[in-house]
Design a protein around this motif. Structure first.
Motif, PDB file in Angstrom:
ATOM      1  N   ALA A   1       0.832  -1.202   0.000  1.00 41.33           N
ATOM      2  CA  ALA A   1       0.000   0.000   0.000  1.00 41.33           C
ATOM      3  C   ALA A   1       0.865   1.249   0.000  1.00 41.33           C
ATOM      4  O   ALA A   1       0.559   2.236  -0.687  1.00 41.33           O
ATOM      5  CB  ALA A   1      -0.922  -0.004   1.221  1.00 41.33           C
ATOM      6  N   ALA A   2       1.970   1.229   0.746  1.00 44.14           N
ATOM      7  CA  ALA A   2       2.873   2.378   0.770  1.00 44.14           C
ATOM      8  C   ALA A   2       3.432   2.655  -0.622  1.00 44.14           C
ATOM      9  O   ALA A   2       3.484   3.814  -1.066  1.00 44.14           O
ATOM     10  CB  ALA A   2       4.009   2.119   1.763  1.00 44.14           C
ATOM     11  N   ALA A   3       3.857   1.601  -1.315  1.00 45.09           N
ATOM     12  CA  ALA A   3       4.403   1.768  -2.664  1.00 45.09           C
ATOM     13  C   ALA A   3       3.346   2.323  -3.617  1.00 45.09           C
ATOM     14  O   ALA A   3       3.655   3.171  -4.465  1.00 45.09           O
ATOM     15  CB  ALA A   3       4.944   0.438  -3.176  1.00 45.09           C
ATOM     16  N   ARG A   4       2.116   1.857  -3.497  1.00 44.73           N
ATOM     17  CA  ARG A   4       1.049   2.379  -4.361  1.00 44.73           C
ATOM     18  C   ARG A   4       0.803   3.858  -4.088  1.00 44.73           C
ATOM     19  O   ARG A   4       0.642   4.663  -5.010  1.00 44.73           O
ATOM     20  CB  ARG A   4      -0.233   1.572  -4.157  1.00 44.73           C
ATOM     21  CG  ARG A   4      -0.213   0.188  -4.788  1.00 44.73           C
ATOM     22  CD  ARG A   4      -1.608  -0.413  -4.834  1.00 44.73           C
ATOM     23  NE  ARG A   4      -2.159  -0.640  -3.504  1.00 44.73           N
ATOM     24  CZ  ARG A   4      -2.034  -1.773  -2.814  1.00 44.73           C
ATOM     25  NH1 ARG A   4      -1.335  -2.778  -3.319  1.00 44.73           N
ATOM     26  NH2 ARG A   4      -2.581  -1.907  -1.623  1.00 44.73           N
ATOM     27  N   LEU A   5       0.746   4.229  -2.817  1.00 40.73           N
ATOM     28  CA  LEU A   5       0.483   5.628  -2.469  1.00 40.73           C
ATOM     29  C   LEU A   5       1.569   6.549  -2.999  1.00 40.73           C
ATOM     30  O   LEU A   5       1.301   7.701  -3.384  1.00 40.73           O
ATOM     31  CB  LEU A   5       0.364   5.770  -0.943  1.00 40.73           C
ATOM     32  CG  LEU A   5      -0.910   5.221  -0.309  1.00 40.73           C
ATOM     33  CD1 LEU A   5      -0.783   5.210   1.211  1.00 40.73           C
ATOM     34  CD2 LEU A   5      -2.122   6.055  -0.730  1.00 40.73           C
ATOM     35  N   LEU A   6       2.795   6.068  -3.032  1.00 40.05           N
ATOM     36  CA  LEU A   6       3.913   6.902  -3.472  1.00 40.05           C
ATOM     37  C   LEU A   6       3.876   7.190  -4.969  1.00 40.05           C
ATOM     38  O   LEU A   6       4.630   8.036  -5.456  1.00 40.05           O
ATOM     39  CB  LEU A   6       5.236   6.241  -3.094  1.00 40.05           C
ATOM     40  CG  LEU A   6       5.566   6.306  -1.598  1.00 40.05           C
ATOM     41  CD1 LEU A   6       6.698   5.353  -1.262  1.00 40.05           C
ATOM     42  CD2 LEU A   6       5.921   7.735  -1.191  1.00 40.05           C
TER      43      LEU A   6
ATOM     44  N   ARG B   1       2.912  13.886   0.119  1.00 43.01           N
ATOM     45  CA  ARG B   1       4.094  14.288   0.876  1.00 43.01           C
ATOM     46  C   ARG B   1       4.538  13.084   1.710  1.00 43.01           C
ATOM     47  O   ARG B   1       3.762  12.517   2.461  1.00 43.01           O
ATOM     48  CB  ARG B   1       3.789  15.481   1.777  1.00 43.01           C
ATOM     49  CG  ARG B   1       3.411  16.746   1.001  1.00 43.01           C
ATOM     50  CD  ARG B   1       3.114  17.918   1.933  1.00 43.01           C
ATOM     51  NE  ARG B   1       4.292  18.341   2.680  1.00 43.01           N
ATOM     52  CZ  ARG B   1       4.494  18.113   3.974  1.00 43.01           C
ATOM     53  NH1 ARG B   1       3.580  17.450   4.679  1.00 43.01           N
ATOM     54  NH2 ARG B   1       5.585  18.545   4.574  1.00 43.01           N
ATOM     55  N   VAL B   2       5.797  12.700   1.570  1.00 40.25           N
ATOM     56  CA  VAL B   2       6.306  11.504   2.241  1.00 40.25           C
ATOM     57  C   VAL B   2       6.065  11.530   3.750  1.00 40.25           C
ATOM     58  O   VAL B   2       5.710  10.496   4.339  1.00 40.25           O
ATOM     59  CB  VAL B   2       7.804  11.290   1.910  1.00 40.25           C
ATOM     60  CG1 VAL B   2       8.396  10.172   2.755  1.00 40.25           C
ATOM     61  CG2 VAL B   2       7.967  10.965   0.422  1.00 40.25           C
ATOM     62  N   PRO B   3       6.217  12.672   4.462  1.00 40.14           N
ATOM     63  CA  PRO B   3       5.947  12.668   5.902  1.00 40.14           C
ATOM     64  C   PRO B   3       4.516  12.282   6.270  1.00 40.14           C
ATOM     65  O   PRO B   3       4.253  11.917   7.423  1.00 40.14           O
ATOM     66  CB  PRO B   3       6.249  14.117   6.314  1.00 40.14           C
ATOM     67  CG  PRO B   3       7.251  14.598   5.317  1.00 40.14           C
ATOM     68  CD  PRO B   3       6.818  13.956   4.019  1.00 40.14           C
TER      69      PRO B   3
ATOM     70  N   ARG C   1      10.899   9.358  -5.996  1.00 40.86           N
ATOM     71  CA  ARG C   1      11.727   9.956  -7.043  1.00 40.86           C
ATOM     72  C   ARG C   1      11.870   9.016  -8.242  1.00 40.86           C
ATOM     73  O   ARG C   1      11.852   9.463  -9.399  1.00 40.86           O
ATOM     74  CB  ARG C   1      13.100  10.315  -6.476  1.00 40.86           C
ATOM     75  CG  ARG C   1      13.072  11.439  -5.459  1.00 40.86           C
ATOM     76  CD  ARG C   1      14.429  11.605  -4.789  1.00 40.86           C
ATOM     77  NE  ARG C   1      15.452  11.896  -5.766  1.00 40.86           N
ATOM     78  CZ  ARG C   1      16.647  11.297  -5.792  1.00 40.86           C
ATOM     79  NH1 ARG C   1      16.963  10.366  -4.913  1.00 40.86           N
ATOM     80  NH2 ARG C   1      17.537  11.629  -6.712  1.00 40.86           N
ATOM     81  N   VAL C   2      12.017   7.722  -7.969  1.00 37.25           N
ATOM     82  CA  VAL C   2      12.091   6.742  -9.057  1.00 37.25           C
ATOM     83  C   VAL C   2      10.803   6.762  -9.867  1.00 37.25           C
ATOM     84  O   VAL C   2      10.830   6.750 -11.108  1.00 37.25           O
ATOM     85  CB  VAL C   2      12.374   5.333  -8.506  1.00 37.25           C
ATOM     86  CG1 VAL C   2      12.145   4.266  -9.576  1.00 37.25           C
ATOM     87  CG2 VAL C   2      13.806   5.240  -7.978  1.00 37.25           C
ATOM     88  N   TYR C   3       9.667   6.803  -9.198  1.00 41.59           N
ATOM     89  CA  TYR C   3       8.388   6.854  -9.908  1.00 41.59           C
ATOM     90  C   TYR C   3       8.282   8.116 -10.775  1.00 41.59           C
ATOM     91  O   TYR C   3       7.752   8.077 -11.893  1.00 41.59           O
ATOM     92  CB  TYR C   3       7.224   6.823  -8.923  1.00 41.59           C
ATOM     93  CG  TYR C   3       6.927   5.465  -8.329  1.00 41.59           C
ATOM     94  CD1 TYR C   3       7.363   4.291  -8.939  1.00 41.59           C
ATOM     95  CD2 TYR C   3       6.192   5.348  -7.153  1.00 41.59           C
ATOM     96  CE1 TYR C   3       7.080   3.054  -8.397  1.00 41.59           C
ATOM     97  CE2 TYR C   3       5.899   4.119  -6.604  1.00 41.59           C
ATOM     98  CZ  TYR C   3       6.343   2.971  -7.234  1.00 41.59           C
ATOM     99  OH  TYR C   3       6.053   1.743  -6.690  1.00 41.59           O
ATOM    100  N   ARG C   4       8.759   9.228 -10.260  1.00 37.92           N
ATOM    101  CA  ARG C   4       8.724  10.468 -11.055  1.00 37.92           C
ATOM    102  C   ARG C   4       9.583  10.321 -12.306  1.00 37.92           C
ATOM    103  O   ARG C   4       9.199  10.737 -13.399  1.00 37.92           O
ATOM    104  CB  ARG C   4       9.207  11.627 -10.188  1.00 37.92           C
ATOM    105  CG  ARG C   4       9.185  12.984 -10.887  1.00 37.92           C
ATOM    106  CD  ARG C   4       9.432  14.097  -9.879  1.00 37.92           C
ATOM    107  NE  ARG C   4      10.696  13.908  -9.176  1.00 37.92           N
ATOM    108  CZ  ARG C   4      10.976  14.483  -8.002  1.00 37.92           C
ATOM    109  NH1 ARG C   4      10.099  15.290  -7.421  1.00 37.92           N
ATOM    110  NH2 ARG C   4      12.140  14.273  -7.422  1.00 37.92           N
ATOM    111  N   PHE C   5      10.759   9.717 -12.140  1.00 39.64           N
ATOM    112  CA  PHE C   5      11.646   9.462 -13.273  1.00 39.64           C
ATOM    113  C   PHE C   5      10.970   8.560 -14.295  1.00 39.64           C
ATOM    114  O   PHE C   5      11.043   8.793 -15.514  1.00 39.64           O
ATOM    115  CB  PHE C   5      12.940   8.833 -12.758  1.00 39.64           C
ATOM    116  CG  PHE C   5      13.883   8.370 -13.830  1.00 39.64           C
ATOM    117  CD1 PHE C   5      14.493   9.268 -14.683  1.00 39.64           C
ATOM    118  CD2 PHE C   5      14.159   7.020 -13.981  1.00 39.64           C
ATOM    119  CE1 PHE C   5      15.375   8.836 -15.675  1.00 39.64           C
ATOM    120  CE2 PHE C   5      15.036   6.576 -14.961  1.00 39.64           C
ATOM    121  CZ  PHE C   5      15.645   7.479 -15.814  1.00 39.64           C
TER     122      PHE C   5
END
Length: 253
Positions: A147-152, A158-160, A190-194
């Protein structure tokens, strides 16, 4: 080079993003496109080599290189099982941080499987799927980390805020996330944004794509592309071709 993906068996879809096969013909050169970070780890078999683990990558990693007994014209086949971001460390039963940017043989990781390099590719993939099924049965994927990976994937998150969204403390989240993914939540974001930039490459100017992908500006894109790909955004767009390297899609996973 040909690269194709297929859906995993129903019983593995919670932990496995896809199955894939890549066929490479001819000699590899120093100009070959490197493998780029995608947030996942892969169980891989390569003809002439056998089985190994790929990732988690934090930068460009040179392709697996030539094999000693490739077929006519240097042809060889690579097949893989891609574990979803957030599933790898739990399913494999080991923290992934020490394995960043490495390609260790499965045997060296204590993952027992009969996967010699002389197998037929179809049989090798079948055995990889069987191995993955056994691992998932023994250690199901951590649902909180999935779930954390999906949300990111949400560029506005915001990560916090992630710990509060998941109901876990920030300290516990970072410990579990690092073990499951191989690096922290901010790096995965950041990887997902890339990867979003890669998915849009060629669909506008670099300045436009930078903003659409979620970067502050083109200079921000250039810095992160240098880190993740080892080249400028323009060079990456020119060198990358469809099917050039196995890449996790930017969509839900």
């Amino acid at each position: 080079m040909g690269y194709v993906e297929s859906a995993p068996p129903d019983g593995l879809r919670d932990a496995v993003a896809c199955l894939w096969r890549s066929t490479v013909t001819g000699e590899r050169t120093g100009d070959a496109m490197p493998i780029l970070p995608d947030g996942c780890v892969d169980l891989i078999w390569q003809s002439g080599r056998g089985a190994f683990l790929a990732g988690p990558d934090t930068g460009p990693v040179a392709d697996t290189g030539p094999v000693t007994n490739a077929g006519p014209g240097g042809r060889h086949v690579v097949v893989g099982v891609r574990l979803r971001a957030g599933a790898g460390g739990t399913v494999l039963g080991m923290p992934l941080t020490p394995l960043q940017n490495l390609r260790p043989d499965l045997a060296d990781l204590g993952l027992r499987a009969e996967l010699p390099g002389e197998l037929a590719p179809g049989e090798a993939l079948r055995r990889l799927v069987t191995l993955t099924g056994r691992l998932v049965e023994e250690r199901p994927a951590d649902q909180v980390m999935l779930a954390a990976a999906r949300l990111l994937r949400d560029p506005g998150l915001r990560v916090p805020e992630l710990g509060d969204r998941l109901g876990v403390s920030d300290r516990q989240l970072r410990r579990r996330f690092g073990a499951a993914v191989g690096y922290g939540p901010k790096t995965l974001q950041r990887v997902y944004r890339f990867r979003r930039f890669l998915s849009m490459a060629g669909q506008g100017s670099l300045a436009e794509l930078a903003v659409r992908a979620g970067y502050t500006d083109q200079a921000h894109l250039t810095r992160e592309t240098a880190e993740f790909a080892g080249m400028t955004p323009g060079e990456l767009v020119r060198r990358r071709r469809p099917g050039r390297e196995p890449a996790a899609p930017p969509g839900p996973g």
